[in-house]
Design an enzyme around this catalytic site. Structure first.
Site, PDB file in Angstrom:
ATOM      1  N   TYR A 142       0.820  -1.208   0.000  1.00 16.55           N
ATOM      2  CA  TYR A 142       0.000   0.000   0.000  1.00 16.55           C
ATOM      3  C   TYR A 142       0.857   1.262   0.000  1.00 16.55           C
ATOM      4  O   TYR A 142       0.465   2.282  -0.549  1.00 16.55           O
ATOM      5  CB  TYR A 142      -0.923   0.016   1.220  1.00 16.55           C
ATOM      6  CG  TYR A 142      -2.255  -0.673   0.994  1.00 16.55           C
ATOM      7  CD1 TYR A 142      -2.304  -2.016   0.658  1.00 16.55           C
ATOM      8  CD2 TYR A 142      -3.453   0.021   1.117  1.00 16.55           C
ATOM      9  CE1 TYR A 142      -3.522  -2.652   0.452  1.00 16.55           C
ATOM     10  CE2 TYR A 142      -4.671  -0.606   0.919  1.00 16.55           C
ATOM     11  CZ  TYR A 142      -4.703  -1.945   0.589  1.00 16.55           C
ATOM     12  OH  TYR A 142      -5.897  -2.567   0.381  1.00 16.55           O
ATOM     13  N   LYS A 193       3.060 -15.331   1.852  1.00 15.80           N
ATOM     14  CA  LYS A 193       3.418 -16.135   0.674  1.00 15.80           C
ATOM     15  C   LYS A 193       4.930 -16.296   0.649  1.00 15.80           C
ATOM     16  O   LYS A 193       5.626 -15.745  -0.208  1.00 15.80           O
ATOM     17  CB  LYS A 193       2.911 -15.441  -0.602  1.00 15.80           C
ATOM     18  CG  LYS A 193       1.423 -15.602  -0.857  1.00 15.80           C
ATOM     19  CD  LYS A 193       1.035 -16.989  -1.382  1.00 15.80           C
ATOM     20  CE  LYS A 193       1.479 -17.169  -2.822  1.00 15.80           C
ATOM     21  NZ  LYS A 193       1.151 -18.541  -3.307  1.00 15.80           N
ATOM     22  N   ASP A 226      -2.851 -18.038   0.169  1.00 16.92           N
ATOM     23  CA  ASP A 226      -3.869 -18.579  -0.752  1.00 16.92           C
ATOM     24  C   ASP A 226      -4.594 -19.755  -0.116  1.00 16.92           C
ATOM     25  O   ASP A 226      -5.826 -19.863  -0.173  1.00 16.92           O
ATOM     26  CB  ASP A 226      -3.251 -18.950  -2.115  1.00 16.92           C
ATOM     27  CG  ASP A 226      -2.068 -19.902  -2.010  1.00 16.92           C
ATOM     28  OD1 ASP A 226      -1.509 -20.031  -0.901  1.00 16.92           O
ATOM     29  OD2 ASP A 226      -1.706 -20.522  -3.028  1.00 16.92           O
ATOM     30  N   ASP A 250      -6.529  -7.126   3.498  1.00 19.81           N
ATOM     31  CA  ASP A 250      -7.639  -6.454   2.811  1.00 19.81           C
ATOM     32  C   ASP A 250      -8.548  -7.502   2.166  1.00 19.81           C
ATOM     33  O   ASP A 250      -9.771  -7.480   2.343  1.00 19.81           O
ATOM     34  CB  ASP A 250      -7.073  -5.508   1.745  1.00 19.81           C
ATOM     35  CG  ASP A 250      -8.173  -4.769   0.996  1.00 19.81           C
ATOM     36  OD1 ASP A 250      -9.123  -4.313   1.653  1.00 19.81           O
ATOM     37  OD2 ASP A 250      -8.083  -4.663  -0.240  1.00 19.81           O
ATOM     38  N   ASP A 254     -12.414  -9.213   3.562  1.00 19.53           N
ATOM     39  CA  ASP A 254     -13.655  -9.167   2.781  1.00 19.53           C
ATOM     40  C   ASP A 254     -14.271 -10.566   2.673  1.00 19.53           C
ATOM     41  O   ASP A 254     -15.494 -10.732   2.750  1.00 19.53           O
ATOM     42  CB  ASP A 254     -13.399  -8.624   1.364  1.00 19.53           C
ATOM     43  CG  ASP A 254     -13.653  -7.117   1.254  1.00 19.53           C
ATOM     44  OD1 ASP A 254     -13.566  -6.445   2.298  1.00 19.53           O
ATOM     45  OD2 ASP A 254     -13.935  -6.628   0.148  1.00 19.53           O
TER      46      ASP A 254
HETATM   47  C1  IPM Z   1     -10.569  -1.419   3.335  1.00 18.53           C
HETATM   48  C2  IPM Z   1     -10.759  -0.739   2.005  1.00 18.53           C
HETATM   49  C3  IPM Z   1      -9.608   0.219   1.749  1.00 18.53           C
HETATM   50  C4  IPM Z   1      -8.335  -0.602   1.664  1.00 18.53           C
HETATM   51  C5  IPM Z   1      -9.784   1.133   0.536  1.00 18.53           C
HETATM   52  C6  IPM Z   1     -11.051   1.942   0.626  1.00 18.53           C
HETATM   53  C7  IPM Z   1      -8.595   2.036   0.340  1.00 18.53           C
HETATM   54  O1  IPM Z   1     -10.907  -1.690   1.006  1.00 18.53           O
HETATM   55  O2  IPM Z   1     -10.413  -0.716   4.349  1.00 18.53           O
HETATM   56  O3  IPM Z   1     -10.576  -2.648   3.381  1.00 18.53           O
HETATM   57  O4  IPM Z   1      -7.980  -1.127   0.601  1.00 18.53           O
HETATM   58  O5  IPM Z   1      -7.652  -0.730   2.682  1.00 18.53           O
HETATM   59 MG    MG Z   2     -11.041  -3.689   1.711  1.00 13.00          MG
END
Ligand code: IPM
Ligand code: MG
Length: 374
Positions: A142, A193, A226, A250, A254
């Site tokens: 990042y 990884k 993975d 990240d 999700d």
């Molecule tokens: C998260 C989001 C952010 C990230 C974006 C909005 C920059 O996806 O907080 O998970 O990638 O960290």
């Molecule tokens: Mg995210």
């Protein structure tokens, strides 16, 4: 009387909808429990770009730096798809994380019993799920330099992102994971990884060394990221605490969010190191969901992740443990009663909007808090 300074950054799209419900909870806690919250409010993301030409203004950055805690809604939307990369809405969030040095991102994924059927997995795989993903938040790809697109002059361009980690960054995030594990089931799974990436090799070595040095009472396991993703959807309940880098964190968070029924359910806390003198940590609390522009302004967004993020704020920034528990209990009770926003609807539930579910949680919280005050 204690004062607790909150800086509110509702942001764009559904951010302000969700923040509105938290504002009511803050007002209730001030009026009925003398909680002493002061609030100030700023702009972040697309709305900040419209007002100042930047994803967050210097004045708002200063306020974020001096607040006890920042509450963040969401940023972005199609309106800002074409703004320059440096001032895109997400740049505001990334700057807050970096300048406040919020290296530890805690993303709990809890499946409320009432929502097991709303998960994309079979209910028996997710019922009772309680995992904590600890994502490194200020390093890795990042923020690594160089981060460029260069013209090679032959009709080709080259894009470079840099994945970089120093020992101290891995040490401090793994220490947070081990400490958290001690308050839970005492198990950590580290994901990287190492079979492909040098940063994965170092990550694995440093986590192992930190464990051996200070946390050998915690059970440590390593998994390739993975395979970790696969295990998260195959048998998610095998995990207690997962620690991983910024990018893997990240994605894996999700995935974990969907297990709980909806992305609209997941809160997060981003914490800095404790201050040497006061012991206080800088902190920002935000829902994991994005801005969901398709449902913005319709009054149907699920504010639970934002409200649960405020519960994390009560717990981690103000040690208001009873209040945090009650707020989480109020969320669970309202879900049990079958009140749902569209994203977590089920056959026999009652479909309501943002305001109604926020009010239901607040009145449950009032009932739970009736017997005591801070
Ligand atoms: C998260 C989001 C952010 C990230 C974006 C909005 C920059 O996806 O907080 O998970 O990638 O960290
Ligand atoms: Mg995210």
């Amino acid at each position: 009387m204690t004062t607790r300074n909150l800086f509110l950054l509702p942001g764009d799209s559904i951010g302000p909808d969700a923040m509105g419900e938290v504002r009511k909870i803050i007002a209730f806690m001030n009026e009925e429990m003398s909680a002493g919250f002061t609030t100030d409010e700023g702009l972040v993301g697309g709305c900040a770009y419209d007002a100042h030409g930047a994803a967050i203004s210097e004045a708002d950055m200063q306020k974020a730096l001096s607040a006890d805690a920042v509450l963040f809604g969401a940023v972005g939307g199609p309106k800002w798809d074409d703004v320059p990369y440096e001032v895109r809405p997400e740049a505001g969030l990334l700057r807050l994380r970096k300048d406040l040095e919020l290296f530890a991102n805690l993303r709990p994924a809890i499946c409320y019993p009432a929502l097991a059927a709303a998960s994309s997995l079979k209910p028996e795989l997710v019922e009772g799920l309680d995992i904590l993903i600890i994502r490194e938040l200020t390093g890795g790809v990042y923020f690594g330099e160089p981060k460029t697109i260069t013209d090679l002059g032959n009709g080709q361009k080259r894009a470079i992102d840099t994945q970089v980690y120093d020992t101290y960054e891995i040490e401090r995030i793994s220490a947070v994971a081990f400490e958290m594990a001690r308050t839970r089931q005492n198990r950590v799974c580290s994901m990287e990884k190492r079979n492909v990436m040098k940063s994965g090799v170092l990550w694995n070595q440093v986590v192992t060394a930190t464990h051996k040095d200070k946390y050998s009472d915690v059970k440590l396991e390593h998994m390739l990221a993975d395979a970790g993703g696969m295990q998260l959807v195959r048998a998610p309940k095998q995990f207690d605490v997962i620690v991983t880098d910024n990018l893997f964190g990240d994605m894996l968070s999700d995935v974990a969010a969907m297990l709980t029924g909806s992305l609209g359910m997941l809160p997060s806390a981003s914490l800095g190191a404790p201050d040497g003198k006061t012991g206080k940590r800088k902190a920002l609390y935000e829902p994991v969901h994005g801005s969901a522009p398709d449902i913005a302004g319709k009054g149907i967004a699920n504010p639970i992740a934002m409200i649960a993020s405020f519960a994390m704020c009560l717990r981690y920034s103000f040690a208001m443990l009873k209040e945090a528990d009650n707020l989480e209990k109020a969320i669970a009770n309202v879900l049990d009663q079958g009140t749902r926003t569209a994203d977590i609807m089920s056959v026999r539930a009652k479909k309501v909007g943002t305001l109604e579910i926020g009010c239901a949680i607040l009145s449950d919280l009032k009932a739970l808090s009736a017997s005591y005050s801070t």
